[in-house]
Design a protein around this motif. Structure first.
Motif, short mmCIF file in Angstrom:
data_model
loop_
_atom_site.label_atom_id
_atom_site.label_comp_id
_atom_site.label_asym_id
_atom_site.label_seq_id
_atom_site.Cartn_x
_atom_site.Cartn_y
_atom_site.Cartn_z
N ASP A 61 43.70 94.82 145.95
CA ASP A 61 44.28 95.73 146.89
C ASP A 61 45.79 95.86 146.93
O ASP A 61 46.12 96.90 146.97
CB ASP A 61 44.24 95.41 148.42
N GLU A 62 46.32 94.89 146.10
CA GLU A 62 47.90 94.72 145.92
C GLU A 62 48.07 94.08 144.80
O GLU A 62 47.42 93.38 144.48
CB GLU A 62 48.49 94.12 147.28
N TYR A 63 49.35 94.40 144.09
CA TYR A 63 49.74 93.69 142.88
C TYR A 63 49.99 92.34 143.34
O TYR A 63 50.72 91.89 144.16
CB TYR A 63 51.04 94.47 142.24
N PRO A 64 49.47 91.38 142.35
CA PRO A 64 49.97 89.82 142.50
C PRO A 64 51.47 89.97 142.58
O PRO A 64 52.24 90.81 141.96
CB PRO A 64 49.34 89.11 141.24
N GLU A 65 52.06 88.77 143.04
CA GLU A 65 53.65 88.60 142.84
C GLU A 65 54.17 88.68 141.59
O GLU A 65 55.24 89.38 141.41
CB GLU A 65 54.03 87.62 143.81
N ASP A 66 53.71 88.02 140.57
CA ASP A 66 54.15 87.90 139.31
C ASP A 66 54.18 89.65 138.68
O ASP A 66 54.86 89.68 137.91
CB ASP A 66 53.61 86.94 138.38
N LEU A 67 53.17 90.13 138.95
CA LEU A 67 52.98 91.55 138.31
C LEU A 67 53.90 92.29 138.93
O LEU A 67 54.86 93.17 138.38
CB LEU A 67 51.78 92.05 138.40
N LYS A 68 54.31 92.13 140.36
CA LYS A 68 55.33 92.96 141.21
C LYS A 68 56.75 92.76 140.32
O LYS A 68 57.40 93.34 140.11
CB LYS A 68 55.30 92.59 142.54
N LEU A 69 57.22 91.41 140.13
CA LEU A 69 58.23 90.97 139.31
C LEU A 69 58.32 91.53 137.97
O LEU A 69 59.58 92.00 137.86
CB LEU A 69 58.22 89.43 139.42
N GLU A 70 57.40 91.63 137.32
CA GLU A 70 57.35 92.03 135.90
C GLU A 70 57.65 93.65 136.10
O GLU A 70 58.47 94.14 135.28
CB GLU A 70 56.11 91.70 135.12
N LEU A 71 56.92 94.13 137.12
CA LEU A 71 57.22 95.71 137.16
C LEU A 71 58.69 95.95 137.51
O LEU A 71 59.30 96.85 137.00
CB LEU A 71 56.57 96.33 138.12
N ILE A 72 59.28 95.28 138.47
CA ILE A 72 60.53 95.56 139.00
C ILE A 72 61.62 95.21 137.67
O ILE A 72 62.53 95.85 137.59
CB ILE A 72 60.79 94.64 139.94
N THR A 73 61.36 94.17 136.88
CA THR A 73 61.99 93.96 135.86
C THR A 73 62.28 94.96 134.88
O THR A 73 63.12 95.30 134.03
CB THR A 73 61.90 92.64 135.21
N ALA A 74 60.97 95.58 134.58
CA ALA A 74 60.74 96.43 133.53
C ALA A 74 61.41 97.90 133.80
O ALA A 74 62.03 98.53 133.08
CB ALA A 74 59.27 96.86 133.47
#
Length: 78
Positions: A61-74
């Protein structure tokens, strides 16, 4: 890349999800992918991260925290 081209790609992605039985995630896919397709076109998101994002949209349903961090960084790195 034109906004018409990006919109078409988003619509086709949602259509293929529906064709393959992923009706439950089409609306979420369309909403979340709206910005992601722009970032892909700008070269901020690579193929590997895109695969993770799409897999997460289909499975969760929602992105995992580590994927959110990777997206923000990118998207914030120039």
């Amino acid at each position: 890349m034109s906004s018409t081209s990006l919109t078409l790609k988003l619509v086709l992605g949602a259509y293929f999800l529906k064709l393959n039985g992923y009706d439950y995630c089409v609306q979420t896919f369309a909403l979340k992918m709206e910005n992601i397709v722009v970032w892909v076109a700008e070269g901020k998101i690579d193929k590997g991260l895109l695969q993770q994002l799409i897999s997460s949209l289909i499975m969760d349903d929602e992105y995992p925290e580590d994927l959110k961090l990777e997206l923000i960084t990118a998207v914030t790195n120039e």
